[in-house]
Design an enzyme around this catalytic site. Structure first.
Site, PDB file in Angstrom:
ATOM      1  N   GLY A 145     -46.388  26.321  85.891  1.00 49.87           N
ATOM      2  CA  GLY A 145     -47.787  26.700  85.694  1.00 49.87           C
ATOM      3  C   GLY A 145     -48.491  25.784  84.718  1.00 49.87           C
ATOM      4  O   GLY A 145     -48.107  24.634  84.521  1.00 49.87           O
ATOM      5  N   GLY A 160     -51.763  30.279  86.434  1.00 47.74           N
ATOM      6  CA  GLY A 160     -51.672  28.871  86.062  1.00 47.74           C
ATOM      7  C   GLY A 160     -52.300  27.879  87.018  1.00 47.74           C
ATOM      8  O   GLY A 160     -52.882  26.873  86.579  1.00 47.74           O
ATOM      9  N   ARG A 188     -41.531  26.111  90.613  1.00 45.70           N
ATOM     10  CA  ARG A 188     -42.962  26.200  90.287  1.00 45.70           C
ATOM     11  C   ARG A 188     -43.203  26.111  88.770  1.00 45.70           C
ATOM     12  O   ARG A 188     -42.502  26.738  87.982  1.00 45.70           O
ATOM     13  CB  ARG A 188     -43.513  27.525  90.824  1.00 45.70           C
ATOM     14  CG  ARG A 188     -44.997  27.759  90.527  1.00 45.70           C
ATOM     15  CD  ARG A 188     -45.208  28.613  89.301  1.00 45.70           C
ATOM     16  NE  ARG A 188     -46.627  28.954  89.104  1.00 45.70           N
ATOM     17  CZ  ARG A 188     -47.091  29.527  87.991  1.00 45.70           C
ATOM     18  NH1 ARG A 188     -46.279  29.825  87.008  1.00 45.70           N
ATOM     19  NH2 ARG A 188     -48.382  29.783  87.869  1.00 45.70           N
ATOM     20  N   THR A 225     -46.844  35.076  78.970  1.00 48.19           N
ATOM     21  CA  THR A 225     -47.175  33.881  78.190  1.00 48.19           C
ATOM     22  C   THR A 225     -47.581  34.275  76.774  1.00 48.19           C
ATOM     23  O   THR A 225     -48.214  35.304  76.570  1.00 48.19           O
ATOM     24  CB  THR A 225     -48.324  33.117  78.861  1.00 48.19           C
ATOM     25  OG1 THR A 225     -47.981  32.859  80.218  1.00 48.19           O
ATOM     26  CG2 THR A 225     -48.604  31.808  78.144  1.00 48.19           C
ATOM     27  N   THR A 240     -53.725  31.568  78.939  1.00 40.10           N
ATOM     28  CA  THR A 240     -52.783  32.456  79.615  1.00 40.10           C
ATOM     29  C   THR A 240     -53.433  32.973  80.893  1.00 40.10           C
ATOM     30  O   THR A 240     -54.629  33.226  80.914  1.00 40.10           O
ATOM     31  CB  THR A 240     -52.371  33.638  78.718  1.00 40.10           C
ATOM     32  OG1 THR A 240     -51.554  34.539  79.464  1.00 40.10           O
ATOM     33  CG2 THR A 240     -53.579  34.406  78.200  1.00 40.10           C
TER      34      THR A 240
END
Lengths: 133, 169
Positions: free
Chosen positions: A31, A55, A29, A1, A52
């Site tokens: 986050g 998540g 999925r 991230t 970051t």
């Protein structure tokens, strides 16, 4: 991230976050990064935050908005609100970090992991690049 | 401060012993480049919105970070990207989720914020929207990096459970 928060000369705050998600993820999925209030939030009245980390925990806590709300409702500093947010994250087993900026240009870079790639600069000429805790 | 900018490239288990001086220099160089772009925009009176978008694009274009080129792989060997942006002036926001062909998802997030009546678009629809906005669409292969691929194969081979040490943001 990756993420970025900025304060411009007009006093406007912006937060942004971008990610490739979690390695080996399945079933579509998603986050916290694209979820406003979880991984990203900005409000000129309080702060701009980009997160970051793991998540699912940031989603459950609504970390980015939580920091802003604590500043507004408890009248505490970005530093204090960020510390509380990381404490909450740690308490439920989440790992990660946040960067933040308030309307006065105060900076935070907090994490409960061993390190975070991070850097900042400002109009005072202060600049720093850091990796380890 | 008149202006300020802060960036991150992910958090996780980052140990000094795993980092050669050369590797550390490489990471710092990209962080420096990204920071300079944003700082320059702000110093010249540009908006924080422009600074954030342009700064993140630099990080997305680097294979070192888990975003854009350099994104990790899903279980099925794809790259699925997410991004969001929010402007503190009016609480406007935009996001894209699960996109796989937009070169710079942060720019797509900004387009969603500015040119749609929505906050978040996902998957194929988000890509279709990005095309209408003139954003650069790339082949999936653009996002491939050998080290991320090798890491996925290692995980799949061992069929191991993800641990906190495997998560890097």
């Amino acid at each position: 991230t990756v993420g970025c928060v900025a304060l411009d000369k007009d006093g406007n705050l912006t937060a942004g976050t971008s990610t490739g998600g979690m390695m080996n993820k399945r079933f579509g999925r998603i986050g916290d990064s694209p979820i406003i209030g979880a991984g990203t939030y900005a409000n000129n009245a309080s702060c701009a935050v980009s997160c970051t980390g793991h998540g699912e925990f940031f989603i459950r806590l609504g970390v980015a908005k939580d920091i802003s709300s604590m500043m507004e409702y408890q009248n505490i500093s970005l530093e204090e609100a960020s510390n509380k947010a990381i404490d909450k994250l740690t308490q439920i087993g989440g790992t990660g970090g946040i960067i933040g900026l308030d309307k006065n240009g105060n900076i935070v870079m907090k994490m409960n992991t061993n390190g975070m790639y991070r850097a900042y600069s400002n109009s005072k000429g202060e600049t720093e690049i850091l990796i380890y805790k | 401060s008149d202006y300020a900018i802060v960036i991150h490239g992910g958090a996780g288990t980052i140990l000094r012993k795993d980092f050669t001086p050369e590797k550390e220099t490489l990471y710092k160089k990209v962080l420096q480049e990204a920071l300079q772009i944003g700082d320059s925009i702000l110093r010249n009176g540009g908006s924080s919105l422009d600074a954030v978008e342009k700064t993140i694009r630099i990080l997305e274009n680097s294979p070192l970070f888990n975003a854009g080129k350099g994104a990790v792989f899903t279980n099925s060997g794809k790259n699925e990207l997410d991004a969001s942006i929010m402007w503190g002036k009016d609480l406007n926001a935009g996001a894209v989720a699960g996109v796989d062909d937009i070169k710079n998802p942060i720019s797509a997030a900004r387009k969603v914020m500015e040119n749609s009546e929505h906050v978040m678009l996902s998957g194929h629809g988000a890509s279709e929207f990005a095309k209408t906005q003139g954003l650069e669409i790339v082949d999936q292969s653009y996002f491939f990096t050998q080290n991320r691929w090798d890491h996925l194969q290692e995980i799949l081979k061992k069929e191991k459970e993800m641990t906190p040490e495997d998560r890097h943001g």
